[in-house]
Motif scaffolding. Structure first.
Motif, PDB file in Angstrom:
ATOM      1  N   ASP A  23       3.796  -5.726  15.922  1.00 57.74           N
ATOM      2  CA  ASP A  23       3.856  -5.154  14.002  1.00 57.74           C
ATOM      3  C   ASP A  23       2.694  -5.274  13.579  1.00 57.74           C
ATOM      4  O   ASP A  23       1.860  -4.868  14.589  1.00 57.74           O
ATOM      5  CB  ASP A  23       4.448  -6.568  13.692  1.00 57.74           C
ATOM      6  N   ALA A  24       2.637  -4.677  12.816  1.00 59.27           N
ATOM      7  CA  ALA A  24       1.425  -4.447  11.946  1.00 59.27           C
ATOM      8  C   ALA A  24       0.570  -5.697  11.517  1.00 59.27           C
ATOM      9  O   ALA A  24      -0.839  -4.874  11.032  1.00 59.27           O
ATOM     10  CB  ALA A  24       1.985  -4.095  10.441  1.00 59.27           C
ATOM     11  N   SER A  30      -4.656  -2.163   6.396  1.00 62.93           N
ATOM     12  CA  SER A  30      -4.033  -1.476   5.502  1.00 62.93           C
ATOM     13  C   SER A  30      -4.183   0.349   5.074  1.00 62.93           C
ATOM     14  O   SER A  30      -5.376   0.787   5.399  1.00 62.93           O
ATOM     15  CB  SER A  30      -3.622  -2.121   4.643  1.00 62.93           C
ATOM     16  N   THR A  33      -1.225   6.464   4.926  1.00 60.97           N
ATOM     17  CA  THR A  33      -0.222   7.015   3.713  1.00 60.97           C
ATOM     18  C   THR A  33       0.870   5.511   5.108  1.00 60.97           C
ATOM     19  O   THR A  33       0.417   4.184   5.717  1.00 60.97           O
ATOM     20  CB  THR A  33      -0.017   7.699   5.051  1.00 60.97           C
ATOM     21  N   ASN A  34       2.140   5.585   4.596  1.00 57.53           N
ATOM     22  CA  ASN A  34       2.927   4.741   5.254  1.00 57.53           C
ATOM     23  C   ASN A  34       2.699   4.370   7.127  1.00 57.53           C
ATOM     24  O   ASN A  34       3.504   5.885   7.536  1.00 57.53           O
ATOM     25  CB  ASN A  34       4.348   5.712   5.534  1.00 57.53           C
ATOM     26  N   PRO A  35       2.513   3.736   7.736  1.00 59.72           N
ATOM     27  CA  PRO A  35       2.301   3.802   8.961  1.00 59.72           C
ATOM     28  C   PRO A  35       3.807   3.124   9.800  1.00 59.72           C
ATOM     29  O   PRO A  35       3.249   2.563  10.918  1.00 59.72           O
ATOM     30  CB  PRO A  35       1.156   2.306   9.094  1.00 59.72           C
ATOM     31  N   THR A  36       4.406   3.093   8.885  1.00 63.75           N
ATOM     32  CA  THR A  36       5.971   3.092  10.431  1.00 63.75           C
ATOM     33  C   THR A  36       5.874   3.574  11.222  1.00 63.75           C
ATOM     34  O   THR A  36       6.138   2.686  11.952  1.00 63.75           O
ATOM     35  CB  THR A  36       6.833   3.466   9.311  1.00 63.75           C
ATOM     36  N   LEU A  37       5.644   4.624  11.203  1.00 65.80           N
ATOM     37  CA  LEU A  37       5.733   5.436  13.402  1.00 65.80           C
ATOM     38  C   LEU A  37       4.332   4.622  13.808  1.00 65.80           C
ATOM     39  O   LEU A  37       5.264   4.166  15.612  1.00 65.80           O
ATOM     40  CB  LEU A  37       5.223   6.670  12.738  1.00 65.80           C
ATOM     41  N   ILE A  39       3.202   1.690  13.913  1.00 61.03           N
ATOM     42  CA  ILE A  39       4.367   0.671  14.006  1.00 61.03           C
ATOM     43  C   ILE A  39       4.742   0.276  15.029  1.00 61.03           C
ATOM     44  O   ILE A  39       5.340  -0.237  15.898  1.00 61.03           O
ATOM     45  CB  ILE A  39       4.616  -0.432  12.617  1.00 61.03           C
ATOM     46  N   VAL A  40       6.502   1.412  14.891  1.00 60.22           N
ATOM     47  CA  VAL A  40       7.139   1.153  16.078  1.00 60.22           C
ATOM     48  C   VAL A  40       6.780   2.135  17.578  1.00 60.22           C
ATOM     49  O   VAL A  40       7.413   1.378  18.569  1.00 60.22           O
ATOM     50  CB  VAL A  40       8.308   2.128  15.372  1.00 60.22           C
ATOM     51  N   ASN A  42       3.330   1.000  18.769  1.00 59.43           N
ATOM     52  CA  ASN A  42       3.254  -0.014  18.877  1.00 59.43           C
ATOM     53  C   ASN A  42       3.990  -0.654  19.656  1.00 59.43           C
ATOM     54  O   ASN A  42       3.777  -1.654  20.710  1.00 59.43           O
ATOM     55  CB  ASN A  42       2.176  -0.636  17.644  1.00 59.43           C
TER      56      ASN A  42
END
Length: 56
Positions: A23-24, A30, A33-37, A39-40, A42
């Motif tokens: 996970d993050a 941090s 920008t949005n780190p969602t992509l 995290i997924v 990884n």
């Protein structure tokens, strides 16, 4: 050798053999920008390593 992170490149924690982090929490800071992509991506990478370890 000094450790610079809490996990190895496969997501395994250095302290425990059976703990993986995907996970993050493994990122150094941090992102702006949005780190969602990231995290997924990884999580999928670590899941691949885990599957190969479990399934042989």
């Amino acid at each position: 050798m000094a450790l610079r992170s809490s996990v190895d490149p496969q997501g395994r924690a250095y302290d425990l053999d059976n703990q993986r982090l995907a996970d993050a929490s493994v990122f150094l800071a941090s992102a702006a920008t949005n780190p969602t992509l990231m995290i997924v991506a990884n999580a999928f990478r670590v899941a691949g390593y885990l599957a190969s370890d479990v399934l042989g």
